[in-house]
Design an enzyme around this catalytic site. Sequence first.
Site, PDB file in Angstrom:
ATOM      1  N   HIS A 160      23.117   7.829   6.179  1.00 33.39           N
ATOM      2  CA  HIS A 160      22.137   7.979   5.101  1.00 33.39           C
ATOM      3  C   HIS A 160      21.272   6.719   5.033  1.00 33.39           C
ATOM      4  O   HIS A 160      21.591   5.704   5.629  1.00 33.39           O
ATOM      5  CB  HIS A 160      22.857   8.189   3.763  1.00 33.39           C
ATOM      6  CG  HIS A 160      23.445   9.547   3.604  1.00 33.39           C
ATOM      7  ND1 HIS A 160      23.082  10.393   2.575  1.00 33.39           N
ATOM      8  CD2 HIS A 160      24.356  10.228   4.332  1.00 33.39           C
ATOM      9  CE1 HIS A 160      23.758  11.522   2.676  1.00 33.39           C
ATOM     10  NE2 HIS A 160      24.545  11.440   3.743  1.00 33.39           N
ATOM     11  N   GLY A 161      20.174   6.803   4.284  1.00 33.49           N
ATOM     12  CA  GLY A 161      19.316   5.634   4.107  1.00 33.49           C
ATOM     13  C   GLY A 161      18.607   5.227   5.384  1.00 33.49           C
ATOM     14  O   GLY A 161      18.536   4.042   5.731  1.00 33.49           O
ATOM     15  N   GLY A 162      18.029   6.200   6.103  1.00 35.10           N
ATOM     16  CA  GLY A 162      17.448   5.913   7.407  1.00 35.10           C
ATOM     17  C   GLY A 162      16.122   5.184   7.386  1.00 35.10           C
ATOM     18  O   GLY A 162      15.799   4.469   8.338  1.00 35.10           O
ATOM     19  N   ASN A 173      19.615  10.753   7.763  1.00 33.98           N
ATOM     20  CA  ASN A 173      18.864  11.185   6.581  1.00 33.98           C
ATOM     21  C   ASN A 173      17.620  10.335   6.389  1.00 33.98           C
ATOM     22  O   ASN A 173      17.701   9.095   6.381  1.00 33.98           O
ATOM     23  CB  ASN A 173      19.738  11.084   5.335  1.00 33.98           C
ATOM     24  CG  ASN A 173      20.713  12.230   5.207  1.00 33.98           C
ATOM     25  OD1 ASN A 173      21.104  12.843   6.194  1.00 33.98           O
ATOM     26  ND2 ASN A 173      21.120  12.525   3.985  1.00 33.98           N
ATOM     27  N   THR A 194      12.880   8.293   1.945  1.00 35.63           N
ATOM     28  CA  THR A 194      11.788   7.436   1.487  1.00 35.63           C
ATOM     29  C   THR A 194      10.566   7.551   2.388  1.00 35.63           C
ATOM     30  O   THR A 194       9.426   7.493   1.918  1.00 35.63           O
ATOM     31  CB  THR A 194      12.265   5.978   1.414  1.00 35.63           C
ATOM     32  OG1 THR A 194      13.384   5.899   0.519  1.00 35.63           O
ATOM     33  CG2 THR A 194      11.163   5.070   0.897  1.00 35.63           C
ATOM     34  N   ASP A 245      21.710  17.872  -0.844  1.00 36.34           N
ATOM     35  CA  ASP A 245      22.116  16.490  -0.614  1.00 36.34           C
ATOM     36  C   ASP A 245      22.708  15.867  -1.880  1.00 36.34           C
ATOM     37  O   ASP A 245      22.196  16.054  -2.983  1.00 36.34           O
ATOM     38  CB  ASP A 245      20.892  15.690  -0.158  1.00 36.34           C
ATOM     39  CG  ASP A 245      21.261  14.357   0.470  1.00 36.34           C
ATOM     40  OD1 ASP A 245      22.321  14.271   1.115  1.00 36.34           O
ATOM     41  OD2 ASP A 245      20.471  13.400   0.334  1.00 36.34           O
ATOM     42  N   HIS A 246      23.780  15.117  -1.706  1.00 32.54           N
ATOM     43  CA  HIS A 246      24.375  14.289  -2.753  1.00 32.54           C
ATOM     44  C   HIS A 246      24.686  15.019  -4.066  1.00 32.54           C
ATOM     45  O   HIS A 246      24.361  14.529  -5.153  1.00 32.54           O
ATOM     46  CB  HIS A 246      23.492  13.075  -3.044  1.00 32.54           C
ATOM     47  CG  HIS A 246      23.624  11.998  -2.011  1.00 32.54           C
ATOM     48  ND1 HIS A 246      24.766  11.254  -1.853  1.00 32.54           N
ATOM     49  CD2 HIS A 246      22.756  11.564  -1.070  1.00 32.54           C
ATOM     50  CE1 HIS A 246      24.600  10.386  -0.862  1.00 32.54           C
ATOM     51  NE2 HIS A 246      23.385  10.564  -0.361  1.00 32.54           N
TER      52      HIS A 246
END
Length: 284
Positions: free
Chosen positions: A205-207, A227, A230, A81-82
Amino acid sequence: MSIATLREVLKTGHDRGAIGAFSTYDLFTAQGIMNGAEKAGLPVIAMIGAPVLNKQGNEEIGRLMVRLADKAKVPVVVFLDHAKDFESCMKAIRLGFSAVMIDGSHLSFDENVQLTKKVVTVAKAVGVSVEGEIGALAGVEDGEGVVSSKMTNPDDVPRFADLTGVDALAISIGNAHGLYKGKPNLNFGILEKSAKLTQTPLVLHGGTGIEKKQFARAIDLGIKKVNIGTEVKCAFMDTFTKLHSENKEAYDLVGIPQAIKQAVAEVAEKDLKFFAEQWREYLK
């Protein structure tokens, strides 16, 4: 069950649901994610951020992910990822990963295309899928932060996809890495237009922190991969903190990791089922 590529697990077409991608940090998160997928009976994407994999000694986590995925009872995509550079993607490919993300969102459009196309050319030659990104997400992920976000221009989506040949494309519609401050304000107009302009599967992203109704609308409009990072961290740290505080003198490095594995598995199982099928219940 052999390791799967991103192309193989992303279901195209309206109303076919999405697949969850979960951040991996060690043996217990890796096992938890794959155990959760096996309980759900669904494919999963086990991902590790390039900032994590590039820490000294952490290539072993990548190798571990590949070994576990190869033995899993469901298809598992081992995903980088990223990555911000070509070299990180090549490292993951050498380790046996089946998919990589090259994130050139910090570059100009033309520079992003050039970098992404370079990765795609090499990756596809060895059967590895590639995700790209246009638009930038704010927030902090795995120690790296982006101060300001940049919404995706839908008109750039088909052009970028055609020029690079990516298998999936992450877009920015108001989503962010880390914990949201207040309710996420997602621009579904950008998503809807982007999805209409390309056949390339779109990625959110940032789900963590996005509400179920928002997820449902996003999936309905064309999101095929979500994604989750956290939420995995919270499951890990909350479980560890709770159990250690209940009996500090035990310093239980046998029982607590097993409980962490179970907590992560529950996150993966729950989210995979929701993204695959249960989201439809929240469209009403």
